[in-house]
Design a protein around this motif. Structure first.
Motif, short mmCIF file in Angstrom:
data_model
loop_
_atom_site.label_atom_id
_atom_site.label_comp_id
_atom_site.label_asym_id
_atom_site.label_seq_id
_atom_site.Cartn_x
_atom_site.Cartn_y
_atom_site.Cartn_z
N GLU A 567 0.87 -1.18 0.00
CA GLU A 567 0.00 0.00 0.00
C GLU A 567 0.90 1.23 0.00
OE1 GLU A 567 -3.94 -0.21 2.35
OE2 GLU A 567 -2.52 -1.40 3.50
N LEU A 568 0.61 2.19 -0.87
CA LEU A 568 1.48 3.36 -1.02
C LEU A 568 0.64 4.62 -1.01
CD1 LEU A 568 4.46 3.82 -3.41
CD2 LEU A 568 2.61 5.48 -3.48
N ILE A 569 1.10 5.62 -0.25
CA ILE A 569 0.48 6.95 -0.28
C ILE A 569 1.56 7.97 -0.60
CG2 ILE A 569 -0.57 8.77 1.13
CD1 ILE A 569 -2.18 6.69 2.54
N ASN A 570 1.34 8.72 -1.65
CA ASN A 570 2.26 9.78 -2.07
C ASN A 570 1.66 11.12 -1.66
OD1 ASN A 570 3.79 11.72 -3.48
ND2 ASN A 570 4.31 10.23 -5.07
N ALA A 571 2.28 11.77 -0.69
CA ALA A 571 1.78 13.05 -0.17
C ALA A 571 2.55 14.20 -0.79
CB ALA A 571 1.87 13.09 1.36
N GLY A 572 2.20 14.55 -2.03
CA GLY A 572 2.81 15.70 -2.69
C GLY A 572 4.25 15.49 -3.11
N HIS A 573 4.74 14.25 -3.17
CA HIS A 573 6.13 13.93 -3.46
C HIS A 573 6.30 13.61 -4.94
CE1 HIS A 573 9.88 13.32 -1.31
NE2 HIS A 573 10.14 12.23 -1.99
N PRO A 574 7.55 13.60 -5.46
CA PRO A 574 7.76 13.18 -6.85
C PRO A 574 7.26 11.75 -7.08
CG PRO A 574 9.71 14.30 -6.03
CD PRO A 574 8.80 14.14 -4.86
N LYS A 575 7.04 11.40 -8.34
CA LYS A 575 6.47 10.10 -8.69
C LYS A 575 7.35 8.94 -8.21
CE LYS A 575 4.04 11.54 -12.91
NZ LYS A 575 3.98 11.38 -14.38
N VAL A 576 6.68 7.88 -7.80
CA VAL A 576 7.34 6.62 -7.47
C VAL A 576 7.21 5.70 -8.70
CG1 VAL A 576 7.30 4.59 -5.98
CG2 VAL A 576 6.88 6.86 -5.02
N PHE A 577 8.32 5.03 -9.06
CA PHE A 577 8.29 4.15 -10.23
C PHE A 577 8.50 2.70 -9.80
CE2 PHE A 577 9.46 8.21 -12.15
CZ PHE A 577 8.58 8.26 -13.21
N ILE A 578 7.82 1.79 -10.48
CA ILE A 578 8.02 0.35 -10.29
C ILE A 578 8.53 -0.23 -11.60
CG2 ILE A 578 5.57 -0.10 -10.79
CD1 ILE A 578 5.81 -2.57 -9.01
N ARG A 579 9.60 -1.01 -11.49
CA ARG A 579 10.16 -1.70 -12.67
C ARG A 579 9.78 -3.17 -12.59
NH1 ARG A 579 14.31 -4.83 -14.63
NH2 ARG A 579 15.34 -4.10 -16.55
N THR A 580 9.04 -3.64 -13.59
CA THR A 580 8.57 -5.02 -13.58
C THR A 580 9.65 -5.93 -14.15
OG1 THR A 580 7.53 -4.85 -15.75
CG2 THR A 580 6.19 -4.27 -13.84
N ALA A 581 9.84 -7.07 -13.49
CA ALA A 581 10.81 -8.04 -13.97
C ALA A 581 10.34 -8.72 -15.24
CB ALA A 581 11.08 -9.08 -12.88
N LYS A 582 9.01 -8.73 -15.45
CA LYS A 582 8.44 -9.46 -16.58
C LYS A 582 8.88 -8.86 -17.92
CE LYS A 582 4.02 -11.06 -18.41
NZ LYS A 582 2.56 -11.09 -18.21
N ASN A 583 8.81 -7.52 -18.04
CA ASN A 583 9.17 -6.89 -19.31
C ASN A 583 10.21 -5.79 -19.18
OD1 ASN A 583 7.71 -4.80 -18.17
ND2 ASN A 583 5.93 -5.06 -19.50
N GLY A 584 10.67 -5.54 -17.95
CA GLY A 584 11.70 -4.53 -17.74
C GLY A 584 11.24 -3.10 -17.91
N ARG A 585 9.93 -2.89 -18.00
CA ARG A 585 9.41 -1.54 -18.17
C ARG A 585 9.14 -0.88 -16.82
NH1 ARG A 585 7.09 -0.36 -23.01
NH2 ARG A 585 7.13 1.76 -22.15
N CYS A 586 9.17 0.47 -16.81
CA CYS A 586 8.90 1.25 -15.60
C CYS A 586 7.54 1.93 -15.73
CB CYS A 586 9.97 2.32 -15.38
SG CYS A 586 11.43 1.70 -14.55
N TYR A 587 6.80 1.93 -14.64
CA TYR A 587 5.49 2.56 -14.61
C TYR A 587 5.36 3.39 -13.33
CZ TYR A 587 4.58 -1.17 -17.98
OH TYR A 587 4.64 -2.02 -19.05
N PRO A 588 4.72 4.56 -13.42
CA PRO A 588 4.49 5.33 -12.19
C PRO A 588 3.42 4.67 -11.33
CG PRO A 588 3.43 6.41 -14.04
CD PRO A 588 4.21 5.26 -14.62
N VAL A 589 3.63 4.69 -10.03
CA VAL A 589 2.62 4.17 -9.09
C VAL A 589 1.78 5.35 -8.63
CG1 VAL A 589 2.22 2.94 -6.93
CG2 VAL A 589 4.22 2.39 -8.33
N GLU A 590 0.56 5.45 -9.15
CA GLU A 590 -0.30 6.58 -8.84
C GLU A 590 -1.74 6.17 -9.06
OE1 GLU A 590 0.94 9.64 -11.47
OE2 GLU A 590 0.60 8.50 -13.28
N PRO A 591 -2.69 6.93 -8.48
CA PRO A 591 -4.12 6.59 -8.66
C PRO A 591 -4.49 6.58 -10.13
CG PRO A 591 -3.85 8.24 -6.94
CD PRO A 591 -2.52 8.11 -7.62
#
Length: 693
Positions: A567-591
């Motif tokens: 569970e992640l809450i971003n309180a006005g901070h820069p974007k958090v990124f997740i890199r998936t091992a499946k395809n090596g792509r990065c995606y922002p974690v956001e609503p």
């Protein structure tokens, strides 16, 4: 909140009392039986247009509301006949006959003379079931003795006379028909017009601010409701229907399909209104409960088949149960709007129960259906609630602007006073070099002491977490840092991670850092069983209270971890990124909804809202957290490193450990900013999920 609920409750109760009282007394019979000729009893019928008088058969008067039971295959004409004599009080004048509602279509004759009819028969069948029948009987066709009234009714799966028909003076009969027309059609036409106006207004609000999707949903609910209400008032708009669309198509679209669209949009509106979340699977199931019944009714071959498909309305029950569950869940979570919403929907439940009792239990068919009016009152209640929320939002914005203006004005005065005092002090005192040197040494000692105290709060080393590979880089720009981080764990079980950035610089910022770290650590553990949004709200409240008038605030990211569930809450901070091992792509974690932005922590008395994002980690997936130094630092050309370059660097880091990924991102960062000064505190954390099983 309480005043809003009280207003809605009073509005609901008052409307229900007035509505039921008016309809009840308007449906009662007149107290002067000599002034009218009752047509509720004494009818006979035949199915043969050329039948002789002796061929007409008497039937139970209760069947007037279900004449289709007398017609083979519930399809064809039925002729109803009744004889009557005119009392002395009604003789020697033109009379009026009130038949109320007849379905599907009728032609009425008195002593063989045609006096009126509504609706159309095949091949252009169109029901006039909600049109109140009022016909004039000229004095010239009436006999002083026995008279005969004949009603030819077209039956197609339904046929009925559901009101209390009578013959009386023209004003009395016309008044009864006008009253019936008002409560069964005209009032729905009025409400439909109001709903269209409301829809246009909220569409305008939506196009002015597309983030407010509640306005779009509410506008669509009103438009769909107005279309559905046409089932009740289309007789008032003969130019719009009848010759332009078949009765079967009209019923398929407006009567049988529209309730499912309304139900779908209402649930979507409520989910958005109470800030609830909905899984994709649930949304697809809900979409199925919309599409399946609509497709079924669209394939109905004729009106009898369509009437037999009323069982499809049972498919509204699961979505309605789901709607109730959403509201109950919001009540459990103590969402401030849930109770208000519950009262807003109460008119629909009340009118629905009244219709069930009156029509199905008491068998009083002359009493009009009022569930649609209950729904219209729900629309009014929702309009009131949205308007109240809009006013509150405007007040909060105005208060925020006023507060900020006051603070800016006060700070300007302080700065002006400080400059004045500084100028006065410089003009009066001439510090020697030794005094200045000593003052600098003292400031350096204080700053070093503050840095040492602050560093003692941070974890110099971390355990080897079970299932998680964790590394970080912490590099303050000066002795005292405004960045701080924390790792919450029970032995080798990682339970959470936090990264925060305090506004401002210097000792004051460092002190707020230590205060905030203590509060966050305590609240994270104390509130472990609360919803994650409540945890961050408690942190915000406590920090705001503890720091008092100090104006520093925090932005940050807080994660709560259980197994591979994050569970992640971003309180006005820069974007958090997740890199998936499946395809090596990065995606922002956001609503998913970009409008669902969280507030910041410790920002005065203005209440902030925090929404959590939930996701699952797969083996080899990694997350990067960082403070704004990483994305906002510039190169020699003034270009920022940016969040996009961070994501690209993490993608290019390839497979490997969390440390190799962190090193790769930092190497690219240092190469990009080579020759430029790094002026801010730098903190970067990389988490990689490596389950042991």
């Amino acid at each position: 909140m309480k005043s809003e609920l009280l207003k809605i409750k009073c509005l609901t109760v008052s409307f229900m009392l007035v509505l039921v009282s008016t309809l009840f007394f308007s449906s009662c019979k007149t107290s002067n039986p000599d002034a009218k000729i009752d047509l509720t009893t004494g009818w006979t019928y035949t199915l043969d247009e050329n039948a002789k008088p002796e061929d007409y058969v008497a039937f139970d008067n209760s069947i007037l509301g279900n004449l289709e039971t007398l017609v083979p295959e519930q399809y064809g004409f039925i002729w109803l006949k009744k004889t009557f004599t005119i009392p002395e009080s009604l003789k020697n004048q033109n009379l009026g006959v009130y038949f109320g509602r007849i379905s599907i279509a009728d032609e009425t004759y008195v002593n063989g003379a045609f006096i009126g009819g509504e609706g159309t028969c095949p091949p252009n069948e169109f029901s006039a079931w909600n049109t109140a029948r009022f016909y004039t009987i000229p004095e010239a066709i009436l006999n002083s003795g026995s008279n005969e009234i004949l009603v030819k009714i077209w039956v197609d799966a339904e046929g009925s006379i559901v009101s209390n028909p009578f013959i009386s003076t023209i004003p009395v009969a016309r008044k009864a028909a006008s009253r019936e027309a008002f409560w069964n059609s005209k009032i729905n036409l009025i409400f439909a017009f109001i709903m269209v106006v409301i829809a246009c207004y909220h569409l305008m609000l939506y196009f002015k601010n597309r983030n407010e999707k509640e306005n779009l949903m509410f506008a669509l609910i009103n438009l769909l409701s107005a279309l559905y209400l046409s089932v009740f008032f289309y007789g008032e708009l003969s130019f719009a229907f009848g010759t332009h669309v078949s009765f079967l198509v009209f019923q398929k679209i407006f009567s049988n399909s529209m309730p499912f669209f309304i139900c779908y949009m209402v649930i979507s509106f409520i989910i958005s209104f109470v800030h609830s979340s909905e899984k994709k699977g649930v949304k697809y199931i809900r979409l199925g409960f919309l599409i399946i019944p609509v497709v079924i009714v669209l394939f109905a071959q004729d009106y009898r088949v369509l009437r037999a498909m009323r069982w499809t309305f049972m498919m509204l029950i699961p979505p309605m149960i789901y709607l109730i569950c959403i509201i109950i869940r919001a009540l459990v979570k103590k969402e401030k709007d849930a109770v208000t919403l519950l009262f807003g929907f109460s008119p629909l439940l009340g009118t629905f129960l009244i219709d069930i009792i009156v029509h199905n239990i008491l068998k009083n068919y002359s009493f009009p259906y009022i569930t649609s009016i209950g729904w219209q009152l729900v629309i009014v209640s929702l309009l009131f609630i949205l308007a109240n929320r809009f006013v509150k939002s405007r007040r909060q914005v105005e208060e925020l602007n006023r507060t900020l203006e006051n603070k800016v004005e006060a700070r300007t005065r302080e700065l002006s006073l400080s400059n004045s005092k500084l100028s006065e002090a410089n003009s009066q005192l001439e510090l020697t070099n030794n005094q200045l040197t000593e003052a600098k040494k003292k400031a350096d000692r204080d700053l070093k002491l503050a840095a040492n105290v602050q560093n003692s709060f941070f974890n110099p080393s971390l355990p080897n977490f079970k299932n998680w590979d964790v590394v970080y880089k912490f590099k303050p720009a000066a002795g005292v840092s405004g960045d701080f981080y924390d790792f919450f764990h029970n032995g080798t079980d990682l339970q959470g991670v936090g990264l925060f950035d305090v506004s401002g610089h210097g000792i004051a910022s460092g002190l707020v850092t230590m205060l905030a770290k203590t509060v966050i650590d305590r609240k994270f553990r104390e509130c472990a069983n609360l919803p994650f949004s409540r945890v961050v709200s408690e942190i915000d409240r406590q920090i705001t209270e503890d720091k008092g008038d100090i104006e520093n605030y925090l932005t940050g990211v807080l994660l709560r971890i259980e197994g591979n569930q994050v569970e992640l809450i971003n309180a006005g901070h820069p974007k958090v990124f997740i890199r998936t091992a499946k395809n090596g792509r990065c995606y922002p974690v956001e609503p998913k909804e970009t409008s669902e932005k969280n507030g910041i922590i410790g920002f005065g008395d203005i209440k902030q809202e925090f929404r959590a994002v939930k996701f699952k980690m797969q083996k080899g997936d990694s997350i990067i957290l960082y403070t704004d130094c990483l994305n906002e630092s510039v190169n020699k050309n003034g270009e920022q490193f940016t969040e996009e370059r961070i994501a690209a660097a993490l993608e290019d880091a390839g497979i490997g450990s969390a440390k190799s990924k962190l090193d790769y991102v930092l190497n690219r960062f240092y190469k990009f900013t080579e020759g430029s000064e790094i002026k801010d505190d730098l903190t970067v954390i990389v988490l990689q999920y490596n389950p042991q099983n």
